[in-house]
Design an enzyme around this catalytic site. Structure first.
Site, PDB file in Angstrom:
ATOM      1  N   LYS A 150     115.604  10.519  50.712  1.00 41.71           N
ATOM      2  CA  LYS A 150     115.748  11.946  50.433  1.00 41.71           C
ATOM      3  C   LYS A 150     116.203  12.159  48.992  1.00 41.71           C
ATOM      4  O   LYS A 150     116.984  11.368  48.452  1.00 41.71           O
ATOM      5  CB  LYS A 150     116.759  12.535  51.422  1.00 41.71           C
ATOM      6  CG  LYS A 150     116.893  14.046  51.396  1.00 41.71           C
ATOM      7  CD  LYS A 150     117.847  14.485  52.496  1.00 41.71           C
ATOM      8  CE  LYS A 150     118.031  16.002  52.522  1.00 41.71           C
ATOM      9  NZ  LYS A 150     118.918  16.430  53.629  1.00 41.71           N
ATOM     10  N   LEU A 199     119.908  22.598  49.719  1.00 46.37           N
ATOM     11  CA  LEU A 199     120.017  21.778  50.935  1.00 46.37           C
ATOM     12  C   LEU A 199     120.414  22.550  52.188  1.00 46.37           C
ATOM     13  O   LEU A 199     120.010  22.170  53.292  1.00 46.37           O
ATOM     14  CB  LEU A 199     121.010  20.620  50.747  1.00 46.37           C
ATOM     15  CG  LEU A 199     120.686  19.596  49.650  1.00 46.37           C
ATOM     16  CD1 LEU A 199     121.742  18.491  49.641  1.00 46.37           C
ATOM     17  CD2 LEU A 199     119.311  18.999  49.795  1.00 46.37           C
ATOM     18  N   SER A 225     116.830  19.979  56.052  1.00 47.65           N
ATOM     19  CA  SER A 225     116.552  19.826  54.642  1.00 47.65           C
ATOM     20  C   SER A 225     115.874  18.508  54.275  1.00 47.65           C
ATOM     21  O   SER A 225     115.422  18.342  53.141  1.00 47.65           O
ATOM     22  CB  SER A 225     117.866  19.961  53.858  1.00 47.65           C
ATOM     23  OG  SER A 225     118.778  18.938  54.228  1.00 47.65           O
ATOM     24  N   SER A 226     115.817  17.555  55.210  1.00 49.66           N
ATOM     25  CA  SER A 226     115.107  16.297  54.929  1.00 49.66           C
ATOM     26  C   SER A 226     113.617  16.474  55.209  1.00 49.66           C
ATOM     27  O   SER A 226     112.967  15.616  55.827  1.00 49.66           O
ATOM     28  CB  SER A 226     115.692  15.158  55.777  1.00 49.66           C
ATOM     29  OG  SER A 226     117.091  15.080  55.648  1.00 49.66           O
ATOM     30  N   ILE A 246     123.559  18.029  58.034  1.00 52.98           N
ATOM     31  CA  ILE A 246     124.801  18.791  58.177  1.00 52.98           C
ATOM     32  C   ILE A 246     124.647  19.949  59.161  1.00 52.98           C
ATOM     33  O   ILE A 246     125.611  20.616  59.499  1.00 52.98           O
ATOM     34  CB  ILE A 246     125.279  19.324  56.801  1.00 52.98           C
ATOM     35  CG1 ILE A 246     126.754  19.736  56.859  1.00 52.98           C
ATOM     36  CG2 ILE A 246     124.409  20.486  56.328  1.00 52.98           C
ATOM     37  CD1 ILE A 246     127.354  20.064  55.523  1.00 52.98           C
ATOM     38  N   GLY A 247     123.432  20.184  59.635  1.00 56.91           N
ATOM     39  CA  GLY A 247     123.221  21.247  60.604  1.00 56.91           C
ATOM     40  C   GLY A 247     121.939  21.042  61.398  1.00 56.91           C
ATOM     41  O   GLY A 247     121.481  21.924  62.107  1.00 56.91           O
ATOM     42  N   GLY A 248     121.361  19.834  61.229  1.00 56.74           N
ATOM     43  CA  GLY A 248     120.078  19.530  61.850  1.00 56.74           C
ATOM     44  C   GLY A 248     119.075  19.010  60.843  1.00 56.74           C
ATOM     45  O   GLY A 248     117.888  18.897  61.137  1.00 56.74           O
ATOM     46  N   SER A 249     119.542  18.665  59.644  1.00 56.93           N
ATOM     47  CA  SER A 249     118.635  18.373  58.523  1.00 56.93           C
ATOM     48  C   SER A 249     117.825  17.096  58.661  1.00 56.93           C
ATOM     49  O   SER A 249     116.837  16.911  57.961  1.00 56.93           O
ATOM     50  CB  SER A 249     119.424  18.327  57.210  1.00 56.93           C
ATOM     51  OG  SER A 249     119.917  19.599  56.896  1.00 56.93           O
TER      52      SER A 249
END
Length: 588
Positions: A150, A199, A225-226, A246-249
């Site tokens: 990433k 991000l 974000s990934s 950090i939240g589902g990335s």
């Protein structure tokens, strides 16, 4: 009377006073406009330079691939890029495949995928030099394996921009810990992949490198974000990648792109050298983890990373190697499950995938027990949103200054930018009609003091321990729950931060969680969308079916969860789900 006389005196002394004032105002305006134009040109030049750098690296990679193929006529690259990671590592280890053949096969495939999906930010041409050192790592777990990373993971000499202008032209002075460990395990990091601006968004677009597309449907987002990782691996351009979550990335792009992804317990894998636009935030935990085509690949990557090199390079990482015995266990499990978390009504395909997977697990002899996260409405606002954006989002917004805000992020940042008193007024006005939106607006105010932050942290800790107590009361081993999907149409991610409840909840708890694709959207799923009403009937519930519409044939996943530090047990459930799904598919 005196003031009038003074005014007349000034006018008499300088009959051109009005003209001079007008000229001064016009001149000042011209200066301001000129400065803005100069600033705009500087921004454009900076972004163009980054794109040119990427294009130059892509061209250089193309030439390198052509040169290698010229020196190795008759080399078939497709059979190489279709191997599983287990098969690839075996063939590299026994010498039937050379690391250079594998690297250039994946470089060629990556270039092909990137032209379609715009998922790469830079080819790491140092990978060619690393080939010369691979023989020293022949006995390592990832010997000769090309790995994508990433964009926010530091690689010496290259930017980790996080999709924001202020981090451009700040090349890393050294490799991140994970990149160093990958190299020592014989892997070859060869490409950096795209991210959303800042991000903290689950689309994948930024003003520098543009929008990444979904490998199964270019009219859909790859997630974030990934998202660059999800698209590249889902498109066949990488066999193994690293993302952050950090939240589902990690989990959202894995779900959207039809691959497997794993978010370990935060702290299990070193985050040293992983850049962020919210440094210092501790309420909602970030993790670094693998993304791949199958669960065995995720487990192999975890085995490789959890080694003495990791523990010595970052002593804050607990020196606990990967427990292969737990991962390979075949004992029957007691599995909690829920279909609707009460915050976001799942899409028809999400709910069906959960039900079908539950049935497969029950037929395989596992025990399924109903379990629902308690008080999720309060948790999402008072603990998740208020914790993640405790500063009222000022740190994130500061990273966006001096440049354009990407269209995928703009709907998300508009409420962040509102003055606190406006957010409080909106909370009062919305509460009687749209309580969920009102509570979210209040949470966006952040925390007002250090003591309030401490209280919020204490409430989070108490909630986690109470949930674990309920988990243990039910004697659960692991948890099965829906995974957000299918992939969204463009422009909806920034409008639907409410949909993150299925993923960000486990960042708050710091529970390991991973996703496994189990199905695809059917015509029946699509038809059921017309009946979707949501749990609250608010604007977000009306937007969600629009976001996932026109998705027949798109991948659908489920999510597996375990208690903190039981990462291997989470992966073990993921492997079980993957195998049962595969067996079911083979019998149809």
């Amino acid at each position: 009377m005196e003031r009038t006389n003074l005014k007349q005196f000034i006018l008499d002394a300088n009959p051109n006073w009005t003209s001079l004032v007008t000229a001064a105002i016009c001149g000042a305006s011209a200066v301001v406009l000129s400065l803005k134009w100069i600033g705009h040109q500087r921004i454009q030049k900076k972004m163009l330079k980054a794109r040119d750098k990427r294009d130059a690296a892509l061209h250089q990679a193309e030439q390198a691939v052509l040169q290698f193929k010229k020196l190795n006529p008759g080399l078939e690259t497709t059979p190489i890029t279709t191997l599983s990671l287990n098969e690839l590592t075996k063939r590299l280890s026994d010498g039937s495949l050379r690391p250079d053949s594998v690297l250039y096969a994946y470089l060629e495939k990556t270039l092909e995928v990137n032209k379609k999906l715009n998922c790469c930010t830079e080819i790491l041409m140092e990978c060619q030099e690393q080939l010369a050192d691979t023989e020293a790592h022949r006995d390592k777990l990832l010997y000769g394996v090309p790995v994508s990373i990433k964009e926010n993971l530091d690689y010496k000499g290259h930017d980790s921009s996080c999709g924001v202008l202020c981090k451009l032209e700040e090349p890393a002075l050294m490799d991140s810990v994970v990149v160093t460990v990958l190299k020592r395990q014989g892997a070859i990091p060869f490409v950096k992949t795209n991210v959303p601006q800042g991000l903290l968004n689950y689309d994948c677009s930024n003003p520098i490198f543009g929008q990444t597309l979904n490998p199964h449907n270019p009219k859909k987002t790859s997630g974030g974000s990934s998202g660059g990782e999800g698209a590249l691996i889902g498109g066949g351009g990488s066999i193994l990648g690293l993302g952050t979550d950090i939240g589902g990335s990690i989990r959202i792009p894995s779900s959207f792109c039809g691959i497997c992804g794993f978010k370990p317990t935060s702290g299990r894998i070193s985050l040293r050298g992983a850049r962020s636009c919210a440094p210092g935030q501790k309420s909602v935990c970030s993790s670094l983890g693998p993304m791949a085509r199958d669960v065995d690949s995720l487990a192999l990557c975890m085995r490789a990373l959890l080694c003495e090199d990791m523990f010595s390079l970052d002593p804050t990482v607990p020196p606990v190697p990967f427990n292969q015995q737990v991962y390979q266990s075949s004992e029957r499990l007691r599995i909690g499950y829920y279909e609707n978390d009460g915050y976001l009504q799942p899409s028809p395909s999400m709910a069906r995938a959960l039900r079908e997977t539950k049935a497969l697990l029950e037929r395989a002899g596992h025990t399924l027990v109903p379990f629902k996260p308690p008080q999720l409405f309060t948790v999402m606002h008072e603990l998740v949103v208020k914790g993640l954006l405790a500063d009222g989002a000022s740190t994130l917004l500061s990273h966006l200054k001096g440049g354009p805000v990407d269209p995928c992020l703009r709907p998300q940042t508009v409420p962040y930018s509102l003055p606190t008193f406006i957010k409080k007024i909106l909370n009062v006005l919305l509460k009687p009609v749209f309580p969920r939106m009102a509570a979210s607006m209040k949470a966006l105010c952040g925390v007002g003091s250090v003591s309030e932050l401490w209280r919020q942290t204490k409430d989070t800790e108490e909630y986690i321990h109470n949930l674990i107590a309920e988990w243990r009361k039910l004697e659960l081993d692991v948890l099965l729950c829906p995974m957000l999907g299918p992939a969204y149409n463009f422009s909806y991610c920034g409008k639907l931060t409410s949909a993150l409840s299925y993923t960000i909840f486990y960042n708050l708890l710091n529970f390991p969680a991973g996703v496994v694709p189990v199905s695809v959207v059917t015509e029946e799923d699509e038809a059921e969308l017309t009946q979707y009403r949501g749990n609250f009937g608010d604007v977000w519930d009306k937007l969600f079916p629009q976001a996932v519409r026109d998705s027949v044939g798109m991948p659908v996943a489920v999510q597996c969860v375990s208690l903190p530090w039981q990462d291997e047990l989470c992966l073990r459930l993921m492997r079980e789900v993957e195998q049962l799904t595969r067996d079911q598919r083979n019998t149809q």
